[in-house]
Design an enzyme around this catalytic site. Structure first.
Site, PDB file in Angstrom:
ATOM      1  N   GLU A  81       0.821  -1.218   0.000  1.00  7.21           N
ATOM      2  CA  GLU A  81       0.000   0.000   0.000  1.00  7.21           C
ATOM      3  C   GLU A  81       0.853   1.266   0.000  1.00  7.21           C
ATOM      4  OE1 GLU A  81      -2.786  -0.668   3.292  1.00  7.21           O
ATOM      5  OE2 GLU A  81      -4.098  -1.738   1.913  1.00  7.21           O
ATOM      6  N   ASP A 118      -8.366  -8.994   4.092  1.00 10.41           N
ATOM      7  CA  ASP A 118      -8.034  -7.832   4.909  1.00 10.41           C
ATOM      8  C   ASP A 118      -9.048  -7.656   6.035  1.00 10.41           C
ATOM      9  OD1 ASP A 118      -7.262  -5.470   5.945  1.00 10.41           O
ATOM     10  OD2 ASP A 118      -8.052  -4.229   4.318  1.00 10.41           O
ATOM     11  N   GLU A 156     -12.875  -2.398  11.806  1.00 14.67           N
ATOM     12  CA  GLU A 156     -12.830  -1.675  10.539  1.00 14.67           C
ATOM     13  C   GLU A 156     -13.962  -2.075   9.587  1.00 14.67           C
ATOM     14  OE1 GLU A 156      -9.089  -2.045   8.536  1.00 14.67           O
ATOM     15  OE2 GLU A 156      -9.822  -1.102   6.696  1.00 14.67           O
TER      16      GLU A 156
HETATM   17  O1  GCW Z   1      -7.111  -2.977   6.528  1.00 14.00           O
HETATM   18  C1  GCW Z   1      -6.298  -2.178   5.743  1.00 14.00           C
HETATM   19  C2  GCW Z   1      -6.677  -0.826   6.140  1.00 14.00           C
HETATM   20  C3  GCW Z   1      -5.536   0.146   6.110  1.00 14.00           C
HETATM   21  C4  GCW Z   1      -4.391  -0.462   6.873  1.00 14.00           C
HETATM   22  C5  GCW Z   1      -3.969  -1.731   6.143  1.00 14.00           C
HETATM   23  C6  GCW Z   1      -2.855  -2.464   6.839  1.00 14.00           C
HETATM   24  C7  GCW Z   1      -2.768   0.558   8.291  1.00 14.00           C
HETATM   25  O2  GCW Z   1      -7.759  -0.389   5.368  1.00 14.00           O
HETATM   26  O3  GCW Z   1      -5.986   1.333   6.689  1.00 14.00           O
HETATM   27  O4  GCW Z   1      -3.316   0.419   7.022  1.00 14.00           O
HETATM   28  O5  GCW Z   1      -5.042  -2.610   6.081  1.00 14.00           O
HETATM   29  O6  GCW Z   1      -3.166  -3.377   7.596  1.00 14.00           O
HETATM   30  O7  GCW Z   1      -1.706  -2.155   6.622  1.00 14.00           O
END
Ligand code: GCW
Length: 681
Positions: free
Chosen positions: A307, A382, A410
């Protein structure tokens, strides 16, 4: 030494009086599960007072913390103060004993003839034993003839804070960061100590203070001094501090545009290439600097090449090269590297995102230094409401793995929905990977019982913020509590955790305890049925991960049409199933044997597929969409039944949350129902 009991009779009478009916003092939720309420059962009260008459401390590193906690707890629960006594006379004795099997943190609590002993092999065991003793009293357990031995199953039990230096929190839903960087190191918010108390009480022994999307600035001297001030407090509670490290920190300029956004490096180099001797030296120097300020610093957590974060692949190096370079810098000081496997951006690795992390890491199995652990999310996507176990678990035999769970909700209704996560985590720990034959569960892998490894670890992404009650939703505190209890021992019984939490947070009234437990238990399953049925995956809008976002997800994350719904990840599809070992591979591959909670993760299933209940997928799917609304209505009713046992302030807060949940769940339902009806015509 004086060993008489300083018993403040007036205080007890007064507090007992105030507590009849409902608690009259303003409960805000700040105390969390350390919500010490006067013991009202007279027999128990007398017995606890007898046991707590006087205490002999063992002269351990944690004596102050132990004493402070007992001071608060005994005063509030029993109306007595801590009185010290000699070993021979004390009614509670703490002892350091040579018992290797207790390790550094385990303890043994036993009682006989009205005297109770807490024994530990290491100082920290006394701290944890004390919290256990207090918990027994909070839960109304008898202290007679106890014989409890507890040893944590996992070495490093960490919270991960996704807190930014600006004070904002990524995926935080309970206010701003607890860490007041602008005030530190001079001003110490009393809350830091309460944070440490809460964590120590559930066995958490590490905290990563900053976001994995790390600013390099965190490693700046200025900030390290602030971190040291926090570490000084947390150390008193056996909690080590760790930091998320930005891989490009040695550079003066950032290596990627994304890193630039985060402020770039703090070093003077032009590269962060892990094979460059200057870069290696930079990290060694940085480690030396950190350990000079924080001698028991835990180590680094790293999100690399994920990311937009910089990483070794920017220099055509591998994850192993990157992790090992940091490991070598930390090694002389005893620090560890928690290297994340949440890596999925490179679409050339595989068109199916869920397959990428495994493919990125599997080739390096066995190539990591022995102070590296791969921190791995429970699922391949995720933190979605329901996912299969990521096949890295069981797939890497020569690399220690650290499960990463997400406490902050989340994708699970954030701080609006009451969703109790233990049933989800239970499924995760109980999953049998078959890597060493039957019974090679994730729990055993996490405990280091399946492969040889030097240490074990687990992480939970925190749901805390500076809201008065830490987590906004009072019930979200349960997930923090439960994470700690499961990190201590992943096989801890769900019912036990749930009841402990209810009793130590809300009330010991047995009817009320049952009702509250009834509220919590079905919430995760209902949430999944309504928002991510049968493991469908992404259903919310990318902007918020909260509101319905089917239109932006359909045909990208999964398919739906008049024939069916889901993703074909069988051998005939993306072949994700083949990352699993047999018999899981075959079980998942066949629509008739695939566990229903994963049906749509692995299959594009026809609407007329017959479920175990006998209903068609179509009817089960559409019925399920209503479940969160239903459980919410039921919870609203159940909650009203416990009104007399709950303090008015928190009672009303929960109503407000439930009402917001009702509104948002209805909206989600309406959009889901109309979208899928339209799409499945
Ligand atoms: O779940 C996703 C999230 C991001 C997060 C990423 C991660 C910290 O949407 O916000 O970043 O995973 O775990 O690195």
């Amino acid at each position: 030494m004086r060993n008489f009991l300083r018993f403040n009779g007036i205080a007890v009478v007064l507090t007992l009086f105030l507590c009849i009916g409902q608690s009259a003092y303003g409960d805000t939720g700040y105390e969390l599960w350390l919500n010490y309420k006067p013991v009202t059962d007279q027999k128990l009260l007398q017995s606890y007072m007898d046991y707590c008459k006087n205490i002999h401390f063992a002269d351990s590193r944690y004596d102050k913390a132990i004493r402070d906690e007992l001071d608060i707890a005994l005063d509030k629960m029993l109306g007595v103060s801590v009185v010290e006594a000699d070993k021979g006379e004390a009614s509670i004795r703490m002892k350091i004993v040579r018992q290797k099997k207790l390790g550094q943190e385990g303890y043994h609590i036993s009682s006989r003839d009205g005297r109770l002993t807490i024994e530990a092999n290491g100082d920290a065991g006394l701290l944890y034993g004390t919290y256990h003793l207090i918990r027994l009293m909070q839960c109304g357990e008898s202290l007679d003839d106890v014989d409890i031995t507890e040893v944590p199953k996992i070495d490093f039990r960490d919270l991960n804070h996704w807190d930014n230096l600006s004070g904002s929190i990524e995926r935080g839903y309970a206010g701003r960061s607890l860490w007041k960087w602008d005030e530190l190191p001079d001003k110490i918010d009393p809350r830091y100590r309460d944070y440490a108390r809460a964590n120590a009480s559930i066995g958490i022994n590490g905290t990563v203070l900053n976001n994995v999307n790390a600013s390099s600035k965190m490693l700046d001297r200025e900030y390290l001094e602030k971190v040291a001030a926090l570490a000084d407090i947390f150390r008193e509670y056996n909690i080590k501090v760790y930091l998320s490290a930005n891989f490009a920190a040695p550079m003066k300029m950032s290596s990627t545009p994304n890193d630039a956004k985060r402020g770039g490096g703090v070093g003077q180099l032009d590269t962060a290439d892990p094979m460059d001797p200057e870069v290696q030296q930079w990290w060694k120097d940085k480690a030396d600097e950190i350990y000079e300020l924080i001698p028991d610093f835990g180590g680094f957590l790293v999100k690399a090449n994920s990311e937009g974060m910089p990483g070794p692949q920017d220099y055509k190096r591998t994850h192993a090269d990157g992790a090992n370079m940091l490991a070598k810098a930390l090694k002389p000081h005893g620090g560890i590297v928690m290297w994340r496997t949440f890596v999925y951006n490179d679409t050339s690795v595989d068109p199916d995102r869920v397959k990428r992390a495994y493919k990125e890491f599997k080739p390096f199995d066995g190539q990591f230094d022995d102070n590296v652990i791969l921190q791995t999310k429970n699922g391949p996507l995720d933190f979605h409401p329901s996912e299969p176990v990521l096949p890295i678990f069981g797939g890497m035999e020569h690399t220690p793995l650290q499960p990463e769970l997400q406490i902050t909700q989340e994708y699970l209704g954030q701080s609006t929905y009451l969703v109790y996560l233990v049933p989800m985590w239970r499924k995760f720990f109980d999953f049998d990977t078959w890597c060493k034959g039957e019974g090679s569960t994730v729990a055993k892998i996490a405990e280091g019982k399946v492969f040889k490894q030097k240490f074990t670890a687990i992480a939970g992404v925190a749901n805390t913020g500076d809201d008065e009650n830490w987590t906004r939703h009072h019930f979200a505190q349960a997930n923090w509590y439960a994470f700690g209890r499961l990190a201590w021992d992943p096989m801890t019984d769900t019912e036990q955790i749930t009841r402990e939490w209810i009793k130590s947070t809300w009330t010991t009234d047995s009817a009320a305890v049952k009702v509250i437990e009834e509220m919590m238990m079905p919430t995760w399953e209902c949430f999944v049925a309504s928002q991510s049925p049968y493991g469908l995956g992404f259903t919310t809008r990318p902007q918020d991960h909260y509101t319905a976002g089917f239109k932006s997800r359909v045909n990208k994350e999964w398919k739906v049409n008049a024939t069916g719904i889901g993703s074909d990840r069988t051998t005939a599809g993306t072949d994700y199933v083949s990352q699993y070992l047999e018999p899981n591979r075959s079980i998942f591959n066949n629509i008739d044997s695939c566990p229903e909670y994963l049906l749509l993760t692995f299959h594009f299933a026809p609407w007329d597929h017959v479920m175990k209940s006998g209903a068609t997928l179509r009817s089960a799917f559409f019925d399920g969409l209503k479940k969160t609304m239903q459980v919410n209505a039921r919870n609203r009713e159940l909650w009203s039944r416990v009104k007399s046992a709950i303090d008015p302030e928190r009672y009303e807060d929960v109503i407000e949350r439930l009402d917001k949940e009702a509104r948002d769940a209805r909206k989600f339902y309406e959009e889901a129902d109309s979208f899928f009806r339209e799409a499945s015509k």
